[in-house]
Design a protein around this motif. Structure first.
Motif, PDB file in Angstrom:
ATOM      1  N   ASP A 139      -7.140  -3.284  15.190  1.00 63.28           N
ATOM      2  CA  ASP A 139      -7.996  -3.409  14.287  1.00 63.28           C
ATOM      3  C   ASP A 139      -9.395  -2.506  14.803  1.00 63.28           C
ATOM      4  OD1 ASP A 139      -6.109  -4.763  12.683  1.00 63.28           O
ATOM      5  OD2 ASP A 139      -6.980  -6.651  12.941  1.00 63.28           O
ATOM      6  N   THR A 175      -6.218   3.235   7.394  1.00 66.86           N
ATOM      7  CA  THR A 175      -6.910   2.027   7.359  1.00 66.86           C
ATOM      8  C   THR A 175      -6.660   1.547   6.021  1.00 66.86           C
ATOM      9  OG1 THR A 175      -8.661   3.204   8.735  1.00 66.86           O
ATOM     10  CG2 THR A 175      -9.158   1.056   8.070  1.00 66.86           C
ATOM     11  N   ASP A 179     -14.478  -3.247  11.403  1.00 68.30           N
ATOM     12  CA  ASP A 179     -14.679  -4.038  10.468  1.00 68.30           C
ATOM     13  C   ASP A 179     -13.586  -4.924  10.382  1.00 68.30           C
ATOM     14  OD1 ASP A 179     -17.063  -2.899   9.803  1.00 68.30           O
ATOM     15  OD2 ASP A 179     -16.230  -1.313   8.832  1.00 68.30           O
ATOM     16  N   ASN A 212     -10.373  -4.168  10.096  1.00 68.19           N
ATOM     17  CA  ASN A 212      -9.556  -3.489   9.097  1.00 68.19           C
ATOM     18  C   ASN A 212      -8.071  -3.105   9.790  1.00 68.19           C
ATOM     19  OD1 ASN A 212     -11.073  -3.957   6.662  1.00 68.19           O
ATOM     20  ND2 ASN A 212     -12.055  -2.246   7.073  1.00 68.19           N
ATOM     21  N   TYR A 240       0.765  -1.307  -0.061  1.00 64.64           N
ATOM     22  CA  TYR A 240       0.276   0.050  -0.027  1.00 64.64           C
ATOM     23  C   TYR A 240       0.899   1.235  -0.079  1.00 64.64           C
ATOM     24  CZ  TYR A 240      -3.666  -3.356   1.456  1.00 64.64           C
ATOM     25  OH  TYR A 240      -4.648  -4.402   1.802  1.00 64.64           O
ATOM     26  N   VAL A 268      -8.259  -0.737   3.498  1.00 62.99           N
ATOM     27  CA  VAL A 268      -9.452  -1.342   2.880  1.00 62.99           C
ATOM     28  C   VAL A 268      -9.163  -1.782   1.676  1.00 62.99           C
ATOM     29  CG1 VAL A 268     -11.857  -0.878   2.406  1.00 62.99           C
ATOM     30  CG2 VAL A 268     -10.730   0.107   4.411  1.00 62.99           C
ATOM     31  N   LYS A 269      -9.122  -3.297   1.446  1.00 60.47           N
ATOM     32  CA  LYS A 269      -8.998  -4.009   0.328  1.00 60.47           C
ATOM     33  C   LYS A 269      -7.730  -3.375  -0.472  1.00 60.47           C
ATOM     34  CE  LYS A 269     -14.103  -4.609  -0.779  1.00 60.47           C
ATOM     35  NZ  LYS A 269     -15.209  -4.344  -1.517  1.00 60.47           N
ATOM     36  N   ASN A 270      -7.817  -2.748  -1.442  1.00 65.79           N
ATOM     37  CA  ASN A 270      -6.521  -2.504  -2.144  1.00 65.79           C
ATOM     38  C   ASN A 270      -6.164  -0.914  -2.034  1.00 65.79           C
ATOM     39  OD1 ASN A 270      -6.354  -4.940  -3.263  1.00 65.79           O
ATOM     40  ND2 ASN A 270      -7.847  -4.722  -4.910  1.00 65.79           N
ATOM     41  N   GLU A 271      -6.447  -0.155  -1.253  1.00 65.52           N
ATOM     42  CA  GLU A 271      -6.346   1.114  -1.112  1.00 65.52           C
ATOM     43  C   GLU A 271      -6.318   1.610   0.745  1.00 65.52           C
ATOM     44  OE1 GLU A 271      -9.374   3.559  -2.589  1.00 65.52           O
ATOM     45  OE2 GLU A 271     -10.844   2.673  -1.347  1.00 65.52           O
TER      46      GLU A 271
END
Length: 698
Positions: free
Chosen positions: A440, A461, A443, A445, A419, A463-466
């Motif tokens: 965390d 944070t 959620d 994350n 990231y 979150v997925k790919n970002e």
């Protein structure tokens, strides 16, 4: 007659079978002499009493002897003698770890050795035997024999035979001595009759060799190997092979422009290289540990016995030195231990000289190999801080000089971060001075915090790919404001240099600024501070909460001072002047009253407030002159520290017993242990320094 045999009949000229007269005379005299000689040797006289000792002996039959009939005696029993060993096992099945299946052994050893003796005999026709005969001077075909000449009187029988032969004359034979010209025949010796010289070999003295390691974890395991277990193992292996085939088919479909055979060959080679790389790393660590065995022994077992005569002072023992060739011109800007793998730590490399900014490096060293880093990443901007996730040790948060933050995944083979923040995703505009992982969110994350010179404390944070950013606090210098457009008055931002989160209260954290102030903040309030501490008049390089006591924190600054605070009081409890700019300070993980600091003059200072509240119990230079120390970290388990300098080198040091001394046990009383004892030690110091009248510190 015994001893001499009669000669065969001789055929005369007329064809009749007759014997020569001399031969008959010789045979008669020889028979008489032989009979007389035997009687004299036996010492017996033949007479009438001879029948008494020649009578047959009477056989006595045992009472328990088995009586067999004539048919049973004539019965034949057939026995077959084979070369098979009756005690050798058959149908042996073993598990092959190479083939991952059960296999039956092909050959069974039937040989049973009862006696074995190695000899040194040589055959007379061998090359070695010929060389030995040549050295001893014997002609070809002759073998020497070791005999001893003994002077004995001739036997009576042999003398008489010679006398008879002289009277009767000798026959004309081709092999007689007279026929050979009077030369005596040389006796051939036994080729195996020899004497071996005694030899003595030098045996080298035995030396004890060994290595000392931590015992591996052990567990008791028991299982029964039956047909169902073997069947399940084969089924599991078959399933793995099918899964591998499916993966290979999927990878072959993704790669375009390559044939199937080339794809399979590349995958096989990559698997082999991966296995070879792991084995090579293990061998390299073994070689390095053998090379620096004395340092490993000091790390594990050395205790400075001279501490007993120093009263309260202690020393630091240098251990390994970690230096990489490609980090010339870079300084150590951050250090962090891995909480899962106790021998691994991360090093951030950049530059504090803001006029000479360039690339940076992220290195990970292991105590098992000090000559080369385990992982290394090259960055386009200098690294100013890093932090390893306490639970997921493969995630590393990094802050850069250009205001960017990134997260690296050590499990990935790529050298690029997993990231990265950009201008569109809230990239900071000033250097990032510190990052810290947090728990965390709701959620699940992962998230971490950062502080930079633009006065922003930001939460990032994953979150997925970002990375999603959230501004927590914007620092400002008191009530000062600056004029903006159209007469707007904007607060003057403060430059954040360090921060730390409370060990027990999640929302509480401290922020140090370049102006020398320390702010106590909360995650829930972004517009105001909970408290402000005016303790330093230069930049606060580090601020850290105590590991044991929830009220105590420590700070250091470039104004040469270290101060210890109670966050409920605005004035410091302790102030220490080290006569040089303090680069970093850290609490020890084993005592609430022990902390260490590094200064720009190359010295390490270790304090123990329980022993001495006024000065350090150890101040020792650990680097060469004109080298500045920048950061320090305590190992979470072992009694060692690591310090970094402005030349990119990291040095590990072991604390002597006086620097980690425990209180003495009283007679017949067990010494209590645990965090309660450490809290009580610090609480005792707070009570001694606190003024009950105005609740201020003296």
């Amino acid at each position: 007659m015994p001893g001499i045999q009669r000669t065969g009949p001789v055929k005369n000229k007329r064809g009749s079978n007759t014997q020569s007269q001399p031969a008959k005379v010789a045979a008669t005299k020889l028979a008489k002499a032989s009979t007389k000689k035997k009687d004299e040797d036996d010492g017996t006289e033949m007479g009438d009493g001879t029948d008494e000792w020649m009578q047959r002996k009477t056989l006595i039959k045992p009472p328990d002897q088995l009586d067999l009939t004539e048919a049973e005696l004539k019965e034949e029993f057939t026995r077959i003698l084979t070369a098979n060993n009756p005690h050798a096992p058959e149908n042996i099945v073993r598990y092959s770890f190479k083939e991952l299946l059960y296999q039956r052994t092909g050959s069974i050893d039937q040989l049973a050795t009862h006696f074995m003796l190695e000899g040194n005999l040589l055959h007379q026709d061998s090359d070695e035997a010929r060389r030995q005969k040549a050295r001893q001077g014997y002609p070809e075909g002759m073998v020497p024999i070791a005999t001893e000449a003994k002077e004995e009187k001739p036997d009576t029988l042999q003398a008489e035979v010679e006398e008879v032969m002289e009277e009767g004359g000798s026959e004309d034979r081709s092999d007689s001595v007279q026929h050979k010209g009077g030369k005596p025949e040389q006796k051939q010796t036994n080729q195996f009759n020899f004497i071996e010289r005694g030899s003595k070999t030098l045996n080298n003295p035995l030396r004890q060799m060994g290595c000392q390691t931590e015992p591996p974890p052990r567990a008791n395991f028991s299982a029964t190997a039956n047909q169902w277990v073997i069947y399940d193992a084969y089924v599991e292996e078959l399933q793995k092979q099918e899964n591998n085939k499916e993966k290979q088919r999927a990878s072959m479909k993704k790669e375009e422009g390559k044939s199937k055979k080339k794809t399979m060959l590349v995958e096989t080679q990559s698997d082999d290289i991966t296995k070879f790389r792991k084995v090579t790393k293990i061998v390299e660590r073994m070689v390095i540990q053998n090379t620096f065995d004395d340092i490993a022994q000091d790390f594990k077992y050395f205790e400075d016995a001279s501490d007993e005569f120093r009263q309260q002072e202690g020393t630091l023992l240098p251990l390994w030195k970690f230096q990489y060739d490609k980090v010339k011109g870079l300084a150590v800007t951050s250090l962090c231990w891995n909480q899962r793998y106790k021998d691994l730590f991360g090093v951030g490399l950049g530059s504090y000289d803001f006029t000479k900014q360039g690339h940076g490096m992220l290195l990970f060293y292991s105590l098992k190999n000090s000559t080369f880093p385990e992982y290394f990443y090259t960055t386009s901007s200098g690294i100013m801080c890093l932090d390893i996730h306490p639970n997921l040790s493969h995630l590393v948060a990094v802050g850069f000089y250009n205001g960017c933050v990134a997260v690296y995944n050590l499990k990935e083979k790529s050298i690029q971060p997993l990231y990265t923040s950009t201008a569109m995703s809230g990239m900071l505009t000033q250097p990032v001075w510190q990052v810290k992982w947090q728990k965390d969110d709701m959620d699940n994350n992962h998230n971490f915090f950062s502080v930079s010179s633009d006065g922003r404390v930001v939460s990032w944070t994953l979150v997925k790919n970002e990375m999603v950013f959230t501004d927590i606090v914007k620092l400002a210098v008191g009530d000062s404001v600056t004029g903006g457009l159209e007469g707007l008055q904007l607060p003057n931002p403060a430059c954040g240099t360090s921060f730390d989160f409370h060990k027990e209260v999640d929302y509480l954290f401290l922020v140090g600024t370049e102006e020398g102030k320390i702010y106590k903040c909360s995650k829930a309030y972004s517009s105001q501070f909970l408290d402000t501490y005016d303790g330093h008049h230069m930049a606060v390089d580090a601020v850290r909460w105590n590991h044991f006591h929830p009220k105590v924190f420590i700070s250091c600054s470039a104004d040469w001072t270290i101060k210890i605070w109670d966050h409920t009081v605005r004035t410091p409890m302790f102030t220490f002047d080290l006569n040089s700019a303090v680069g970093d300070v850290a609490w020890s993980p084993y005592s609430s009253t022990v902390f260490a600091a590094v200064t720009t003059d190359g010295k390490v200072h270790v304090f123990d407030l329980n022993i001495n509240k006024y000065e350090a119990i150890c101040h020792q230079p650990v680097v060469a002159k004109k080298t500045k120390l920048t950061h320090i970290e305590f190992h979470p388990v072992y009694p060692i520290i690591i310090v970094g300098d402005d030349r990119g080198c990291v040095t590990s040091l072991k604390l002597s017993p006086n620097l980690r001394k425990k209180p003495k046990e009283k007679k017949r009383q067990e010494l209590p242990e645990g965090p309660e004892v450490e809290i009580a030690k610090m609480e005792k110091l707070l009570n001694l320094l606190q003024d009950p009248d105005n609740s201020s510190l003296g």
